[in-house]
Design a protein around this motif. Structure first.
Motif, PDB file in Angstrom:
ATOM      1  N   SER A 215      -6.294  10.893  -2.860  1.00 55.56           N
ATOM      2  CA  SER A 215      -5.101  11.550  -3.372  1.00 55.56           C
ATOM      3  C   SER A 215      -4.165  11.960  -2.243  1.00 55.56           C
ATOM      4  CB  SER A 215      -5.490  12.784  -4.187  1.00 55.56           C
ATOM      5  OG  SER A 215      -4.330  13.516  -4.545  1.00 55.56           O
ATOM      6  N   ALA A 216      -2.872  11.767  -2.462  1.00 60.69           N
ATOM      7  CA  ALA A 216      -1.871  12.213  -1.503  1.00 60.69           C
ATOM      8  C   ALA A 216      -1.776  13.737  -1.493  1.00 60.69           C
ATOM      9  CB  ALA A 216      -0.509  11.617  -1.853  1.00 60.69           C
TER      10      ALA A 216
ATOM     11  N   LEU B 170      -9.833   5.199  -3.234  1.00 56.72           N
ATOM     12  CA  LEU B 170      -8.538   5.836  -3.432  1.00 56.72           C
ATOM     13  C   LEU B 170      -8.628   7.280  -2.973  1.00 56.72           C
ATOM     14  CD1 LEU B 170      -9.201   4.033  -6.263  1.00 56.72           C
ATOM     15  CD2 LEU B 170      -6.774   4.444  -6.423  1.00 56.72           C
TER      16      LEU B 170
ATOM     17  N   ARG C 240       0.838  -1.213   0.000  1.00 57.86           N
ATOM     18  CA  ARG C 240       0.000   0.000   0.000  1.00 57.86           C
ATOM     19  C   ARG C 240       0.865   1.252   0.000  1.00 57.86           C
ATOM     20  NH1 ARG C 240      -3.287   0.829   4.510  1.00 57.86           N
ATOM     21  NH2 ARG C 240      -4.452   2.323   3.298  1.00 57.86           N
ATOM     22  N   GLN C 241       1.915   1.260   0.811  1.00 63.26           N
ATOM     23  CA  GLN C 241       2.800   2.427   0.896  1.00 63.26           C
ATOM     24  C   GLN C 241       3.558   2.624  -0.413  1.00 63.26           C
ATOM     25  OE1 GLN C 241       2.741   4.558   3.499  1.00 63.26           O
ATOM     26  NE2 GLN C 241       3.955   5.853   2.192  1.00 63.26           N
TER      27      GLN C 241
ATOM     28  N   SER D 182       1.173   4.044  -2.972  1.00 63.66           N
ATOM     29  CA  SER D 182       0.931   5.447  -2.641  1.00 63.66           C
ATOM     30  C   SER D 182       2.096   6.329  -3.069  1.00 63.66           C
ATOM     31  CB  SER D 182       0.691   5.593  -1.139  1.00 63.66           C
ATOM     32  OG  SER D 182       0.464   6.940  -0.805  1.00 63.66           O
ATOM     33  N   ASN D 183       3.309   5.883  -2.820  1.00 58.85           N
ATOM     34  CA  ASN D 183       4.488   6.659  -3.205  1.00 58.85           C
ATOM     35  C   ASN D 183       4.639   6.778  -4.719  1.00 58.85           C
ATOM     36  OD1 ASN D 183       5.198   7.103  -0.545  1.00 58.85           O
ATOM     37  ND2 ASN D 183       6.611   5.374  -0.467  1.00 58.85           N
TER      38      ASN D 183
ATOM     39  N   PHE E 156      -1.734   7.924  -4.649  1.00 57.92           N
ATOM     40  CA  PHE E 156      -3.040   7.619  -4.069  1.00 57.92           C
ATOM     41  C   PHE E 156      -2.880   6.572  -2.985  1.00 57.92           C
ATOM     42  CE2 PHE E 156      -4.450   9.536  -7.960  1.00 57.92           C
ATOM     43  CZ  PHE E 156      -5.626  10.165  -7.603  1.00 57.92           C
ATOM     44  N   THR E 157      -3.614   6.760  -1.890  1.00 53.59           N
ATOM     45  CA  THR E 157      -3.689   5.748  -0.839  1.00 53.59           C
ATOM     46  C   THR E 157      -4.881   4.864  -1.149  1.00 53.59           C
ATOM     47  OG1 THR E 157      -2.774   7.303   0.761  1.00 53.59           O
ATOM     48  CG2 THR E 157      -3.906   5.385   1.642  1.00 53.59           C
TER      49      THR E 157
END
Length: 126
Positions: A32-33, A30, A10-11, A14-15, A19-20
């Motif tokens: 947005s970061a 999802l 997941r991380q 996201s990176n 999106f998480t």
């Protein structure tokens, strides 16, 4: 071990994608970061036929009502990229850029740059 690997996955997503991901039974949410108001929920539809193990995504909702301007922009992006062009990846890319620009200004020109700067990339070949 599985929980740690799931969190690592997941991380990493996201990176890389910005999106998480939050997994629910048959749904993926999802966020947005770059803007937590830019939340999207998809329903995962899987085919159980043995000859076809494909999956399709159906957009269930976008936005969270906290930013009406962003919610309107989400509707425009959905119309352009999902309805007209049938491309969820392009929609996600456009949304990421939209959120990034809202967070950091409207591009290099907003930071006093000319917008013509070039990026140097270094690549190491083994």
């Amino acid at each position: 071990v599985f929980t740690a690997k799931t969190e690592e996955f997941r991380q990493t997503v996201s990176n890389i994608l910005g999106f998480t991901l939050f997994f629910q039974p048959t749904k993926i949410r999802l966020t947005s970061a770059y803007n937590l108001s830019a939340a999207i929920t998809f329903q995962l539809n899987t085919s159980s036929r043995s000859s076809d193990s494909s999956a399709t995504m159906k957009l269930l909702g976008a936005g969270n009502g906290e930013d009406p301007e962003l919610d309107q922009r989400l509707i425009e992006l959905i119309e352009e990229w999902i309805v007209k062009r049938d491309s969820i990846p392009c929609f996600m890319a456009a949304l990421t850029l939209e959120c990034y620009e809202r967070m950091h200004g409207t591009g290099r020109e907003a930071d006093g740059g000319s917008g013509e700067e070039t990026m140097q990339m270094t690549r190491t070949v083994a």
